[in-house]
Design an enzyme around this catalytic site. Structure first.
Site, mmCIF file in Angstrom:
data_model
loop_
_atom_site.group_PDB
_atom_site.id
_atom_site.type_symbol
_atom_site.label_atom_id
_atom_site.label_comp_id
_atom_site.label_asym_id
_atom_site.label_seq_id
_atom_site.Cartn_x
_atom_site.Cartn_y
_atom_site.Cartn_z
ATOM 1 N N GLU A 136 -5.880 -4.141 7.896
ATOM 2 C CA GLU A 136 -6.378 -3.514 6.721
ATOM 3 C C GLU A 136 -7.532 -3.817 6.187
ATOM 4 O OE1 GLU A 136 -2.877 -2.175 3.712
ATOM 5 O OE2 GLU A 136 -2.127 -3.890 4.601
ATOM 6 N N ARG A 194 12.845 -3.061 -3.519
ATOM 7 C CA ARG A 194 12.723 -1.721 -3.935
ATOM 8 C C ARG A 194 13.954 -0.903 -3.243
ATOM 9 N NH1 ARG A 194 6.729 -0.784 -2.787
ATOM 10 N NH2 ARG A 194 5.873 -2.937 -3.819
ATOM 11 N N ASN A 219 -8.900 -8.214 -1.179
ATOM 12 C CA ASN A 219 -7.562 -7.545 -1.425
ATOM 13 C C ASN A 219 -6.616 -8.189 -2.454
ATOM 14 O OD1 ASN A 219 -4.963 -6.454 -1.027
ATOM 15 N ND2 ASN A 219 -5.053 -6.315 1.081
ATOM 16 N N ARG A 237 -9.863 -3.404 -1.902
ATOM 17 C CA ARG A 237 -8.844 -2.618 -2.028
ATOM 18 C C ARG A 237 -8.309 -2.130 -3.477
ATOM 19 N NH1 ARG A 237 -2.570 -4.495 -1.928
ATOM 20 N NH2 ARG A 237 -1.541 -2.271 -1.349
ATOM 21 N N HIS A 282 -0.037 2.508 1.334
ATOM 22 C CA HIS A 282 -0.105 2.023 2.576
ATOM 23 C C HIS A 282 -1.252 2.995 3.373
ATOM 24 C CE1 HIS A 282 3.915 0.106 2.121
ATOM 25 N NE2 HIS A 282 2.927 -0.838 1.484
#
Length: 399
Positions: free
Chosen positions: A385, A242, A7, A94, A183
């Site tokens: 994940e 963000r 990842n 990923r 996600h």
């Protein structure tokens, strides 16, 4: 079957090695500050009763050098977990953006690599690094299957009315302007855990992923039908740096009346907004400390953060026509009990009622923190994940 999961970020490389189908990793690690002074790798090897942590500090010039150092940690020394690269059957990558082409784990071919390259413009901070790590892994583990698992794949089940924007069709057909969502690996993993917990295949679930990046998804019968992040990962919820949703007129105003360039606007909305812009830090823990000092900006940041999540819960309750469960996951979702409480407060009209004592008792395993008479289950589920990527690779290779 040994599966190595990679990842990669712009200056980091997380990894875990699984001996599938076991859910517990054999080892895990993180290479940080790649290409920056102060590079280091923290490598952890697990056994039944203990774990061994190896930390090494030396300059890592690029991701290729980082993966070579990781291979040495895997194969050499007292705590080696494999004897050679040939012991790894597959490397799961990923990849952030898969566009409309990929709806599941995919064995990487030259054609797949070219399609990933074509999407560089849609994920300029991530896809080029993901691509580079694929090329490096092909050299480092030449006998392994290279498999891509895309962040966007889980959201390919969105209906057209959810993924299309209200602009002329030409922009969708010629430029791919649509909702992609992100996600997805996390939302898929925790929603499947929730379905198993609820013992309910026909289910209406809202999954809330709260980390430095934040997103929320409406999931019906295991399929995503709406999600807050859109064409890129900027829209939707308020995040660490963000802004989340903002009226596009603000952008036009700043360009016309304040002389902002596109680069300045991108920096403002992606790197200087969210918790950082409102409260002074992108880290929720720092905001909590400031709140304890009666900092008004910190209070506003927390209020905005929770309010945005509430708005989406109401929206997705309408989209789903009811809710069986809401899920909190990722760094903030799992570890900030006060934020979970703030989000669920005054949602009784939706059948959401939190047990504050249970909410404080979460210790890392799946836990229902709702009142017994709550119509909606409130679940805290740790995301995983890397295991989800490994599991998808394993299932693909079994076929």
């Amino acid at each position: 079957m040994n599966i190595l999961v990679i990842n990669s970020g712009s200056s980091s490389l997380k990894y875990q090695l699984f001996k599938m189908p076991s859910k517990s990793p054999v080892c895990s690690g993180l290479a940080e500050r790649i290409g920056i002074d102060g590079s280091f790798i923290k490598h952890t090897v697990y056994n039944k009763e203990d774990k061994h942590i190896i930390e090494q500090t030396s300059f890592i010039s690029n991701h290729g050098e980082g993966l070579k150092q990781i291979l040495k940690l895997l194969t050499q020394g007292e705590f080696a977990v494999i004897t050679s690269p040939e012991d790894v059957a597959a490397v799961g990558h990923r990849v952030v953006h898969g566009g409309e082409n990929f709806s599941g784990a995919t064995i990487i071919t030259d054609d797949v690599k070219q399609q990933i390259k074509k999407l560089f413009s849609l994920a300029p901070l991530h896809n080029p690094i993901n691509y580079k790590c694929i090329e490096v892994a092909e050299e480092t583990f030449p006998g392994a299957k290279q498999i891509a698992v895309f962040d966007t794949a889980f959201h390919q089940s969105l209906p057209e009315e959810a993924y299309r924007y209200a602009i002329p069709e030409w922009y969708y057909k010629e430029h791919g302007i649509r909702v992609y969502g992100f996600h997805g690996t996390s939302h898929k993993y925790v929603s499947e855990q929730a379905i198993t917990y609820l013992k309910k295949q026909e289910s209406k679930i809202i999954s809330i992923h709260l980390g430095n990046g934040c997103s929320i998804s409406a999931i019906k019968n295991g399929k995503c039908i709406d999600t807050s992040m859109g064409f890129g990962p900027l829209s939707g919820l308020m995040m660490g740096t963000r802004s989340g949703d903002i009226d596009p007129s603000v952008v036009f105003h700043l360009m016309e009346h304040a002389g902002y360039t596109l680069d300045q606007l991108s920096t403002l909305l992606n790197k200087q907004s969210g918790l950082l812009g409102v409260g002074g830090s992108s880290d929720m823990r720092d905001i909590r400390k400031l709140l304890g000092e009666d900092d008004d900006a910190a209070k506003l940041a927390l209020d905005l953060y929770a309010y945005r999540i509430k708005k989406f819960i109401g929206t997705y309750a309408a989209v789903l026509n009811g809710i069986d469960a809401i899920i909190f996951t990722a760094g903030v979702g799992e570890n900030d009990s006060a934020m979970r409480q703030a989000v669920c407060k005054n949602l009784n009209y939706l059948g959401i009622s939190m047990d504050d004592d249970k909410n404080l008792k979460y210790k890392g395993e799946i836990l229902a923190v709702n009142e017994l008479d709550s119509q909606v289950k409130i679940l805290v589920i740790p995301t995983n994940e890397e295991y989800e990527i490994s599991s998808q690779c394993f299932e693909l290779l079994k076929v």
